[in-house]
Design an enzyme around this catalytic site. Structure first.
Site, PDB file in Angstrom:
ATOM      1  N   ASN A  15       0.863  -1.186   0.000  1.00 41.43           N
ATOM      2  CA  ASN A  15       0.000   0.000   0.000  1.00 41.43           C
ATOM      3  C   ASN A  15       0.896   1.230   0.000  1.00 41.43           C
ATOM      4  O   ASN A  15       1.538   1.529   0.998  1.00 41.43           O
ATOM      5  CB  ASN A  15      -0.872  -0.049   1.278  1.00 41.43           C
ATOM      6  CG  ASN A  15      -1.679   1.224   1.476  1.00 41.43           C
ATOM      7  OD1 ASN A  15      -1.779   2.058   0.583  1.00 41.43           O
ATOM      8  ND2 ASN A  15      -2.251   1.367   2.669  1.00 41.43           N
ATOM      9  N   HIS A 101      -9.614   0.998   4.773  1.00 46.20           N
ATOM     10  CA  HIS A 101      -8.319   1.133   5.454  1.00 46.20           C
ATOM     11  C   HIS A 101      -8.493   2.058   6.663  1.00 46.20           C
ATOM     12  O   HIS A 101      -9.259   3.018   6.614  1.00 46.20           O
ATOM     13  CB  HIS A 101      -7.269   1.701   4.495  1.00 46.20           C
ATOM     14  CG  HIS A 101      -5.894   1.673   5.079  1.00 46.20           C
ATOM     15  ND1 HIS A 101      -5.458   2.626   5.969  1.00 46.20           N
ATOM     16  CD2 HIS A 101      -4.881   0.782   4.938  1.00 46.20           C
ATOM     17  CE1 HIS A 101      -4.209   2.320   6.343  1.00 46.20           C
ATOM     18  NE2 HIS A 101      -3.847   1.207   5.725  1.00 46.20           N
ATOM     19  N   GLU A 172      -5.527  -5.291  10.306  1.00 43.82           N
ATOM     20  CA  GLU A 172      -4.514  -4.263  10.537  1.00 43.82           C
ATOM     21  C   GLU A 172      -4.817  -3.540  11.844  1.00 43.82           C
ATOM     22  O   GLU A 172      -5.593  -2.568  11.848  1.00 43.82           O
ATOM     23  CB  GLU A 172      -4.512  -3.257   9.390  1.00 43.82           C
ATOM     24  CG  GLU A 172      -4.119  -3.859   8.057  1.00 43.82           C
ATOM     25  CD  GLU A 172      -3.511  -2.818   7.127  1.00 43.82           C
ATOM     26  OE1 GLU A 172      -2.371  -3.014   6.704  1.00 43.82           O
ATOM     27  OE2 GLU A 172      -4.173  -1.811   6.860  1.00 43.82           O
ATOM     28  N   GLY A 178       2.355   1.903  10.887  1.00 43.00           N
ATOM     29  CA  GLY A 178       3.303   3.010  10.805  1.00 43.00           C
ATOM     30  C   GLY A 178       3.980   3.338  12.122  1.00 43.00           C
ATOM     31  O   GLY A 178       4.603   4.392  12.258  1.00 43.00           O
ATOM     32  N   SER A 217       3.317  -2.487  10.303  1.00 45.58           N
ATOM     33  CA  SER A 217       4.769  -2.540  10.544  1.00 45.58           C
ATOM     34  C   SER A 217       5.396  -3.868  10.116  1.00 45.58           C
ATOM     35  O   SER A 217       6.298  -4.382  10.781  1.00 45.58           O
ATOM     36  CB  SER A 217       5.086  -2.216  12.007  1.00 45.58           C
ATOM     37  OG  SER A 217       4.700  -0.882  12.305  1.00 45.58           O
TER      38      SER A 217
HETATM   39  P1  PGA Z   1       2.776   0.065   7.700  1.00 51.48           P
HETATM   40  O1  PGA Z   1       1.317   0.301   7.047  1.00 51.48           O
HETATM   41  O2  PGA Z   1       3.338  -1.193   7.088  1.00 51.48           O
HETATM   42  O3  PGA Z   1       3.571   1.283   7.332  1.00 51.48           O
HETATM   43  O4  PGA Z   1       2.574  -0.085   9.173  1.00 51.48           O
HETATM   44  C1  PGA Z   1       0.451  -0.765   6.790  1.00 51.48           C
HETATM   45  C2  PGA Z   1      -0.834  -0.247   6.164  1.00 51.48           C
HETATM   46  O5  PGA Z   1      -1.300   0.830   6.545  1.00 51.48           O
HETATM   47  O6  PGA Z   1      -1.434  -0.907   5.279  1.00 51.48           O
END
Ligand code: PGA
Length: 259
Positions: A15, A101, A172, A178, A217
């Site tokens: 993504n 999302h 998620e 993030g 992450s």
């Molecule tokens: P991230 O995001 O891998 O940066 O934690 C995952 C996402 O939002 O799909």
């Protein structure tokens, strides 16, 4: 529970959120295409920003990588300034679309709106990737399972069995996105179990079909362990999908996890 999803290849999806420019998007797509060729055991998808879908579609032509949009409106067309329909995404080469999302839910997308978008995706022939996940406060107050079930059931509300088979789900946890704070494999396995149980309870045998991805992450150092965990049928990667070498390593981990 072993279901039909367990017999399918793992899906490694990137993504790109609101990152890249036309040139860097095409370059990254080329790198992802060659990584996918090196890992025929894993399915691979990327979700670039809308303006770059056509350019990325061109860069991916003839590759094994599926193209996806990051969201879609529920109507096919109309006076909806600033919106993009699932039909438009399909028209420029998308095969998938993220629905619900957490960054969109935080911006005001309701459970009901997410469900309408899932239906729109199916109507347009796209695979919806229904994203669900609890916040830290919800997890700490013991409400995580309830939140997952609510988001899952409203996201799939009214679907027929043959439609639910064409859906993928991404677990998620909001606190892991993030933040560098990945869910432990145990937490991911338990959440995936909750999601699978709700799908099977609601849709019977068809509930065994959606792949359930983990996101939050994911990086080269934890991808293989997560994808080897029971009930984890792929990963949805944000930050690490923007770095060609990191995403390649995660794709290879996806192939290794099923070998
Ligand atoms: P991230 O995001 O891998 O940066 O934690 C995952 C996402 O939002 O799909």
């Amino acid at each position: 529970m072993r279901g039909a999803a367990d017999g399918r290849p793992l899906l490694v999806a990137g993504n790109w959120k609101m990152f890249t420019r036309a040139a860097t998007a095409a370059e990254l797509a080329g790198a992802v295409a060659s990584a996918a060729d090196a890992a025929p055991g894993a399915d691979v998808a990327v979700f670039p920003p809308f303006p770059y879908l056509s350019g990325v579609a061109a860069a991916l032509r003839g590759s094994r990588v599926a193209l996806g949009a990051q969201c879609c409106h529920d109507r096919a067309e109309g006076a909806h300034t600033g919106e993009v329909s699932a039909e438009m995404a399909a028209d420029v080469g998308c095969r998938m679309v993220l629905c619900g999302h957490s960054e969109r839910r935080q911006a005001g997308e309701s459970d009901e709106a997410v469900g309408l978008r899932v239906r729109a995706a199916l109507r347009a022939g796209l695979v919806p990737v229904l994203c669900v996940g609890e916040t830290l406060a919800e997890r700490e107050s013991g409400a995580a399972d309830r939140v997952l079930e609510r988001q899952l059931l409203s996201g799939t509300h009214g679907l027929a069995a043959d439609e639910v088979r064409r859906v993928d789900v991404a677990y998620e946890p909001v606190w892991a996105i993030g933040t560098g704070r990945t869910a432990t494999p145990e937490t991911a396995v338990a959440a995936h179990r909750t999601i699978r149980a709700a799908l099977v309870r609601t849709f019977g045998d068809a509930g065994a079909f959606p792949r359930i991805l983990y996101g939050g992450s994911v990086k080269p150092s934890n991808a293989e362990e997560l994808m080897r965990s029971e009930g984890v049928q792929g990963v949805l990667v944000g930050g690490a999908s923007l770095d060609a070498a990191s995403f390649r390593a995660i794709i290879l981990a996806g192939a290794a996890a099923r070998s």
